[in-house]
Design a protein around this motif. Sequence first.
Motif, PDB file in Angstrom:
ATOM      1  N   ALA A   1       4.630  19.745  -2.527  1.00 24.82           N
ATOM      2  CA  ALA A   1       5.848  20.362  -4.338  1.00 24.82           C
ATOM      3  C   ALA A   1       7.301  19.426  -4.261  1.00 24.82           C
ATOM      4  O   ALA A   1       7.352  20.002  -5.421  1.00 24.82           O
TER       5      ALA A   1
ATOM      6  N   ALA B   1       7.869  17.616  -7.483  1.00 27.83           N
ATOM      7  CA  ALA B   1       8.115  18.640  -8.653  1.00 27.83           C
ATOM      8  C   ALA B   1       9.381  19.153  -8.529  1.00 27.83           C
ATOM      9  O   ALA B   1      10.431  19.107  -9.607  1.00 27.83           O
ATOM     10  N   LEU B   2       9.699  19.485  -7.032  1.00 27.03           N
ATOM     11  CA  LEU B   2      10.920  19.924  -6.725  1.00 27.03           C
ATOM     12  C   LEU B   2      12.423  19.297  -7.588  1.00 27.03           C
ATOM     13  O   LEU B   2      13.618  18.958  -8.330  1.00 27.03           O
TER      14      LEU B   2
ATOM     15  N   LEU C   1      12.580  19.296 -11.112  1.00 26.89           N
ATOM     16  CA  LEU C   1      12.896  20.958 -11.430  1.00 26.89           C
ATOM     17  C   LEU C   1      14.061  20.442 -11.632  1.00 26.89           C
ATOM     18  O   LEU C   1      14.960  21.469 -12.339  1.00 26.89           O
TER      19      LEU C   1
ATOM     20  N   SER D   1      11.487  16.924 -17.157  1.00 32.98           N
ATOM     21  CA  SER D   1      10.643  17.358 -16.708  1.00 32.98           C
ATOM     22  C   SER D   1       9.005  17.880 -17.675  1.00 32.98           C
ATOM     23  O   SER D   1       8.093  17.522 -16.859  1.00 32.98           O
TER      24      SER D   1
ATOM     25  N   LEU E   1       5.219  17.574 -15.861  1.00 32.57           N
ATOM     26  CA  LEU E   1       5.191  18.135 -14.752  1.00 32.57           C
ATOM     27  C   LEU E   1       4.891  19.933 -15.789  1.00 32.57           C
ATOM     28  O   LEU E   1       5.407  19.707 -16.967  1.00 32.57           O
TER      29      LEU E   1
ATOM     30  N   ARG F   1       4.599  26.197 -13.688  1.00 34.05           N
ATOM     31  CA  ARG F   1       3.670  26.913 -12.450  1.00 34.05           C
ATOM     32  C   ARG F   1       4.364  26.361 -10.467  1.00 34.05           C
ATOM     33  O   ARG F   1       4.391  26.945  -9.534  1.00 34.05           O
ATOM     34  N   TYR F   2       4.790  24.802 -11.150  1.00 35.31           N
ATOM     35  CA  TYR F   2       5.677  24.441  -9.742  1.00 35.31           C
ATOM     36  C   TYR F   2       6.638  25.147  -9.588  1.00 35.31           C
ATOM     37  O   TYR F   2       7.295  25.554  -8.583  1.00 35.31           O
ATOM     38  N   ARG F   3       7.679  26.031 -11.223  1.00 33.01           N
ATOM     39  CA  ARG F   3       8.506  26.497 -10.527  1.00 33.01           C
ATOM     40  C   ARG F   3       8.085  28.005 -10.163  1.00 33.01           C
ATOM     41  O   ARG F   3       8.959  27.868  -8.545  1.00 33.01           O
TER      42      ARG F   3
ATOM     43  N   LEU G   1       5.814  28.765  -7.776  1.00 27.35           N
ATOM     44  CA  LEU G   1       4.909  28.275  -6.856  1.00 27.35           C
ATOM     45  C   LEU G   1       6.657  27.772  -5.176  1.00 27.35           C
ATOM     46  O   LEU G   1       6.437  28.093  -4.496  1.00 27.35           O
ATOM     47  N   LEU G   2       7.177  27.204  -6.035  1.00 27.58           N
ATOM     48  CA  LEU G   2       9.155  27.023  -5.414  1.00 27.58           C
ATOM     49  C   LEU G   2       9.537  28.400  -4.959  1.00 27.58           C
ATOM     50  O   LEU G   2       9.887  28.310  -4.201  1.00 27.58           O
TER      51      LEU G   2
END
Lengths: 334, 349
Positions: free
Chosen positions: B230, B233-234, B237, B244, B249, B253-255, B257-258
């Motif tokens: 990921a 995406a970081l 972010l 973003s 992006l 969701r990615y936030r 997940l991370l």
Amino acid sequence: MLSTLPVKALGLTLCLALLLATTLASIALGQTAMSFATVINALFNYDASQIEHIIVRANRLNRAVLAALVGSSLAIAGTLMQAMTRNGLASPSLLGINAGALFFVALAFTFLSLTRLQDYIYIAFFGAAIAGLLVYSLGMTGSASRSPVSIVLAGAAITALFLAFTQGLLILNRESLEGILYWLGGSVAGKPLSSVVPFLPFYGIAIVGTALLVRQINLMMLDDDVARSLGQRVVITRLALGVVIVLLAGGAVALAGMIGFIGLIIPHLARGLFGRDHRWVLPSAAMLGASLLLGADTLSRFIVPPQEVPVGALTALVGTPVFIAIARKRSPTL
Amino acid sequence: MTTHYLFRSTSEALALAVHRQTFKRCLVLLGLTLGLLLLYLCLGSTRIPPMDVIATLISPDTSEHRFVIQTLRLPRGLLALLVGAGLGVSGALLQQLVRNPLASPDIIGISDGAALGAVLFLAWLAGTVSLTWLPPVAIASAAITATVIYGLAWTPGSTTAVAPIRLVLVGIALAAALKAVATLVLVMSPLSTTVQAYIWLTGTVYGAQWQDVTRLLPWTLTLIPVAMLAARALTLLGMNDEQSRGLGLAVGRYRLLLLACSVGLAGSAVAFAGGMAFVGLMAPHLARRYTGQTSTGLILGAGLTGACLVLMADLLGRVAFLPQDLPAGIFVSGVGAPFFIYLLYRRRS
């Protein structure tokens, strides 16, 4: 907020009443509960053949006196710090002053064989001063002075630093750890009445100093430039206040260890009641701080009897929601 | 000449771009870590020459040092490595996600939440429930803490959702409260040895066994690769949310997940090594200087740097004050707290 003079006077009287009530409760309640009549008798009509009288004289009274002294010291120190930094998040525990005092006391405990309590008090003053200077220079000078958060971060860093050093010392010197761990949690229990005597002169000096500085403190709440144009010597006032804060916070740590958040909550409460005039705020803060610690100490005897919970843990639990509420406000400035 | 090595799956659902120079530097760091591990295995109350250590690792059955290396030093060294890597990556993710270089799991209270969960578990459930459940418990309490911090720092109606400064402030407050509760539990708990529990809270890998390594390993081995995948995406972010989102992006969701990766790594590390403070703060800062050109490099670098830090601290703890064996946490904080002060000092001017 209380506005007129008679109402304020009434408010201050109520604070005094609260202080008396919590003191009495602190003496009367505990593993051996006793009636107020017994307490009064034990205090003024001592009879060495009665167990309850002995408990009062040997245990409860010392605790109450110590709690009142420590609580009021921390509350006054917190009020002064918030006025001086104009920051509602300032307090001896958050800005690392307690941790600094604690580290130097632990250092002296490990490497010097000091026997007199006074010596520990001096060392605690020294530690509090070092930590205070560090935090002040990191968080209040240069561009950092514009952000009220930077001093809190600096305080967190200094606290972490001194706590880490203290932990190292304590683990090196394990024999003393069991005893000191309780003290690390903050406690006013198990000290003889004579242990507060060496602190009393400093407490007196600090109180007199605060009383003399009250007008200057009110002006400090304004901008530095405004205070200067009104004829204040800002630097000298700051230095004097710094000395008072170090005496109060350092002394409190030497007597009772790490007791947090009293210096944070009480000033807000006192200002909420009496506004920004420190002639009223400071005495009420002293009484409310003493009452809070007396109350918390009394409560700490009842949570898991017969054990006692370190009172510092209790004050932290009460203090955190208040801290978060202040931090959530748009700006923590006063 | 290409500056990146690219790895793409055919559907392009997964892609990894590794900056060449970063890749080389990560290899150097890896070499350094392995060298440090070798040194770690050599030094101690009995010194073993490096060649003997390597011989013991290759054919353990014939060696006289089998017990010292296989049973005592290797599991402890590996645990230190895993803990450091977990904390380092956790801190890197967190700093990028809240866009604040001062964030780290220990400063904003996530580690304290995990430690409290672990202390509660050790004090009241350890006799009846298998220790396999310790990491999930610590991770769960870290996740609860993170949710509470995030919730309390939330401003309804603001576009940035969570102001980083407020997140840090709320975190500091919550950390203090959680520490207080942990002290409370320690003093009140039936734990026979408060001293041991206290040392554990300071952060230590003393007495690590192979079981600990195998229990922590699955968490590290899943969460770090997920974070790596990921990583692209970081990078995004780290910008503001509008940018973003504009680049396509799925920010939310990615936030999540991370953040979950970060919390999981911190929680599992704390479960085994206690409150090893400041690794999560320092490792990403050091890594950013050396391998921080890309997010992938930052994650790898922070993990390796964290591993080196904890390994070095534990080596010092074992060797510097012989015959005393001091918790690694003391040395980590001894370096970390001044480093934090330095960061504040630099921000000041």
